[in-house]
Design an enzyme around this catalytic site. Structure first.
Site, PDB file in Angstrom:
ATOM      1  CG  PHE A 245      -2.001  -0.956   1.269  1.00 51.88           C
ATOM      2  CD1 PHE A 245      -3.289  -0.603   0.900  1.00 51.88           C
ATOM      3  CD2 PHE A 245      -1.764  -2.262   1.682  1.00 51.88           C
ATOM      4  CE1 PHE A 245      -4.321  -1.521   0.932  1.00 51.88           C
ATOM      5  CE2 PHE A 245      -2.794  -3.201   1.721  1.00 51.88           C
ATOM      6  CZ  PHE A 245      -4.079  -2.824   1.342  1.00 51.88           C
ATOM      7  CG  ASP A 246       1.095   5.766  -1.959  1.00 52.53           C
ATOM      8  OD1 ASP A 246       2.235   6.029  -1.564  1.00 52.53           O
ATOM      9  OD2 ASP A 246       0.273   6.637  -2.310  1.00 52.53           O
ATOM     10  CG  LEU A 247       1.263   7.061   4.382  1.00 51.03           C
ATOM     11  CD1 LEU A 247       0.444   6.170   5.305  1.00 51.03           C
ATOM     12  CD2 LEU A 247       2.505   7.584   5.108  1.00 51.03           C
TER      13      LEU A 247
END
Length: 213
Positions: A5-7
């Site tokens: 996951f990107d943040l």
């Protein structure tokens, strides 16, 4: 399998903190800017954005990054909020035995602080961000670092909201789920393998994606 996951724009809405810190930085250079005009700074490496959007040379951009971090390291990183449904989604995925990782272009020290602050760190097996010296900001490199830390290349899905996530996934040879509830435009995310327009639909898309891998 590992889900990366990107943040910013994927797990959390970081608009307020990032844009206010850019605004603070630009004031140092005598530039006034509205926060709404600074949304393109969310996602790409800061040094590149200061050079691209404000014509700074590399030396000026490095100073700009230092000024940005003055505010971000103490205030800006907490001007943030977790998208509704994200903790529940992560808990469900974790319960299913899936390896979870964060892969962000934000410096890793800040990524960890944010995840700890919002009680999300407990869901992730690996947390990877860039280095404070500006290295390892490319998403392909970050994906490969996730593999290194988990001990080998796994079936992987990258989840993010900007073109940098899509392109990094393609370079690494993995599918990307683009979340359109973040900060990327529909046009820049058009080349993603899959799209999700909400956290609820993200759960459905991830389930379908895992079935075909």
């Amino acid at each position: 399998m590992v889900l990366i996951f990107d943040l910013d724009g994927t797990l959390t809405d970081s608009k307020e903190g990032i844009t206010k810190c850019v605004q603070y930085t630009l004031k140092h250079f005598g530039i006034e800017a509205d926060c709404e005009d600074l949304l393109p700074f969310i996602g790409p490496p800061l040094i590149d954005s200061f050079m691209k959007f404000y014509g700074m040379d590399e030396g000026q951009a490095k100073i700009a990054v230092q000024k940005y971090r003055e505010r971000f390291s103490t205030v800006g990183k907490y001007e943030n909020k977790v998208y509704d449904g994200i903790p529940e989604l992560l808990a469900q995925l974790k319960h299913e035995g899936i390896q979870l990782a964060v892969g962000s272009s934000k410096p890793e020290v800040f990524v960890k602080d944010i995840l700890d602050h919002f009680d999300l760190a407990k869901y992730f097996d690996v947390i990877v961000g860039s280095c404070l010296d500006g290295s390892m900001v490319d998403k392909e490199d970050i994906i490969r670092e996730v593999w290194r830390r988990i001990g080998g290349k796994e079936e992987t899905i990258m989840i993010g909201d900007r073109i940098f996530d899509v392109e990094g996934a393609k370079k690494a040879g993995v599918p990307c789920v683009a979340v359109t509830y973040g900060f990327g435009s529909e046009s820049e995310l058009a080349s993603a393998d899959f799209q999700a327009d909400s956290v609820n639909s993200l759960e459905e898309v991830l389930f379908k994606t895992r079935e075909v891998l």
